[in-house]
Design a protein around this motif. Sequence first.
Motif, PDB file in Angstrom:
ATOM      1  N   GLU A  97       0.341  -1.433   0.382  1.00  7.31           N
ATOM      2  CA  GLU A  97      -0.244  -0.048   0.275  1.00  7.31           C
ATOM      3  C   GLU A  97       0.626   1.237  -0.034  1.00  7.31           C
ATOM      4  O   GLU A  97       0.074   2.121  -0.631  1.00  7.31           O
ATOM      5  N   PHE A  98       2.128   1.293   0.951  1.00  7.08           N
ATOM      6  CA  PHE A  98       2.594   2.353   1.057  1.00  7.08           C
ATOM      7  C   PHE A  98       4.270   2.676   0.559  1.00  7.08           C
ATOM      8  O   PHE A  98       4.702   3.718   0.711  1.00  7.08           O
ATOM      9  N   THR A  99       4.148   1.565  -0.507  1.00  4.10           N
ATOM     10  CA  THR A  99       6.147   2.250  -1.147  1.00  4.10           C
ATOM     11  C   THR A  99       5.601   1.554  -2.879  1.00  4.10           C
ATOM     12  O   THR A  99       4.345   1.088  -2.714  1.00  4.10           O
ATOM     13  N   PRO A 100       6.820   1.931  -3.693  1.00  2.00           N
ATOM     14  CA  PRO A 100       6.957   1.262  -4.749  1.00  2.00           C
ATOM     15  C   PRO A 100       6.832  -0.286  -5.292  1.00  2.00           C
ATOM     16  O   PRO A 100       6.772  -0.636  -6.800  1.00  2.00           O
ATOM     17  N   LEU A 101       6.726  -0.505  -4.328  1.00  2.00           N
ATOM     18  CA  LEU A 101       7.007  -1.961  -4.108  1.00  2.00           C
ATOM     19  C   LEU A 101       5.944  -2.903  -4.879  1.00  2.00           C
ATOM     20  O   LEU A 101       5.886  -4.223  -5.534  1.00  2.00           O
ATOM     21  N   GLY A 102       4.613  -2.015  -4.259  1.00  2.00           N
ATOM     22  CA  GLY A 102       3.427  -3.058  -5.205  1.00  2.00           C
ATOM     23  C   GLY A 102       3.251  -2.998  -5.843  1.00  2.00           C
ATOM     24  O   GLY A 102       3.615  -2.421  -6.726  1.00  2.00           O
ATOM     25  N   TYR A 103       3.041  -4.036  -6.406  1.00  2.00           N
ATOM     26  CA  TYR A 103       2.052  -4.732  -8.198  1.00  2.00           C
ATOM     27  C   TYR A 103       0.788  -5.039  -8.265  1.00  2.00           C
ATOM     28  O   TYR A 103       0.464  -5.588  -7.792  1.00  2.00           O
ATOM     29  N   THR A 104       0.675  -4.045  -9.403  1.00  2.00           N
ATOM     30  CA  THR A 104      -1.162  -3.902  -9.691  1.00  2.00           C
ATOM     31  C   THR A 104      -1.149  -5.985 -11.224  1.00  2.00           C
ATOM     32  O   THR A 104      -0.367  -5.539 -12.158  1.00  2.00           O
ATOM     33  N   ALA A 105      -1.207  -6.246 -10.423  1.00  2.00           N
ATOM     34  CA  ALA A 105      -2.141  -7.590 -11.742  1.00  2.00           C
ATOM     35  C   ALA A 105      -3.648  -7.682 -11.675  1.00  2.00           C
ATOM     36  O   ALA A 105      -4.017  -8.700 -10.512  1.00  2.00           O
ATOM     37  N   GLY A 106      -4.246  -8.245 -12.880  1.00  2.00           N
ATOM     38  CA  GLY A 106      -5.307  -8.440 -12.421  1.00  2.00           C
ATOM     39  C   GLY A 106      -6.588  -8.076 -12.134  1.00  2.00           C
ATOM     40  O   GLY A 106      -7.501  -8.166 -11.077  1.00  2.00           O
ATOM     41  N   GLY A 107      -6.320  -6.115 -12.059  1.00  2.00           N
ATOM     42  CA  GLY A 107      -6.555  -4.857 -11.631  1.00  2.00           C
ATOM     43  C   GLY A 107      -6.610  -4.931  -9.737  1.00  2.00           C
ATOM     44  O   GLY A 107      -7.110  -3.824  -9.947  1.00  2.00           O
TER      45      GLY A 107
END
Length: 385
Positions: A97-107
């Motif tokens: 939620e709070f770092t650039p490491l979050g990755y979006t897949a499948g919406g």
Amino acid sequence: MTASALTRPGERERLSSKIAGIDWRLVGLICVIAGSGIAMQYSIAGSSWQPWALNQLIRFGGMLAVMLGLALVHPRWWFRAAYPLYAVLMVLVLMIEFTPLGYTAGGAKNWLNLGFIRIQPAEFIKLGLVLALARWYHNQTAEEARWHWKLIVPAAMVGIPFILIAKQPDLGSAMVIGLTGAAVMFMAGLSWRIIATLAVAAVAIVPPFVMFGMHDYQRNRVLTFLSPESDPTGTGYNIIQSKIALGSGGFLGRGYGLGSQSQLEFLPERQTDFIFSTVAEEFGFVGSCFLLLCYAAVILISLRIASLAHSHFCRIGSAGMIAFFALFVLINGAMIMGLAPVVGVPMPLLSYGGSSMMTLMIGFGFILSTRVHRYAELPKSQGLF
């Protein structure tokens, strides 16, 4: 063998005694279900080990070894790891939620990209949650578990990851987390009045949540569940194709490798969310019932193991582990039959995927550890370790 014989000093520390204490019926059933999944992945790939079956076979072989190794670990180590594991997993969820490491897949932004590997903390938080709740309830009296101001602690343990994961949005994982937490609190002795109040509140909040708290595509899934034929080539396509596959199998099925819905790729996500529809098409009512009986046997044996444990931590923990396994079966089964919205919950051990299998096999490692060390007693402790 009597309880006294099993608890003599050093008796349970012998490796041969521990291996003999493993419930091999449960191990066998797990292998049958996972083996069926690998066989179906081979079938739907056109009788090919690629791209799914071989990877799944390797994963299962590795995790089977891990599960059997964890079965030999004494519950005191699980007990000590409960709070730290929950804390680490919560940090990983917060990092999405709070770092650039979050990755979006499948919406959904529900993956953590560490560069060399991508992990889905929502899968593993179920393990940490069950162990943390089991440790918390281990230190409480029956009256405190029934109704006490201290219940704010387990409620927060469940509520915080539920909210964070629902916000990603990953409603399938959030639903399993919330229901697993509720199941653990219920089995720990939560008052029926509180359960009834929460159930009424949950039913009351569903309509406004669907209308105002969901993203448009999530709301469409719910509306499609109510009337899939209203958009047969769009949002209703998945569930319509699943129903066709379920019905076309008949009593004995069309035959291994002969399912038209899966082989011709009409059935979406046939290796993951809708793999049970493929089983029904190729092996019919008989094959489907066989797998469901295997699932039922796994659940009943695990609950039996939980009931015989001397440690309250092991009883609650094992019951919690099998609770989210059972929820996977119920939600996925309802989903493919059109009795629940499509929320991306896999059929446990049968569906293709690494994170889900790892979570489940570690959970079964704990259940088997409870069986091996069923006479172990754990002291009450309020400390972190």
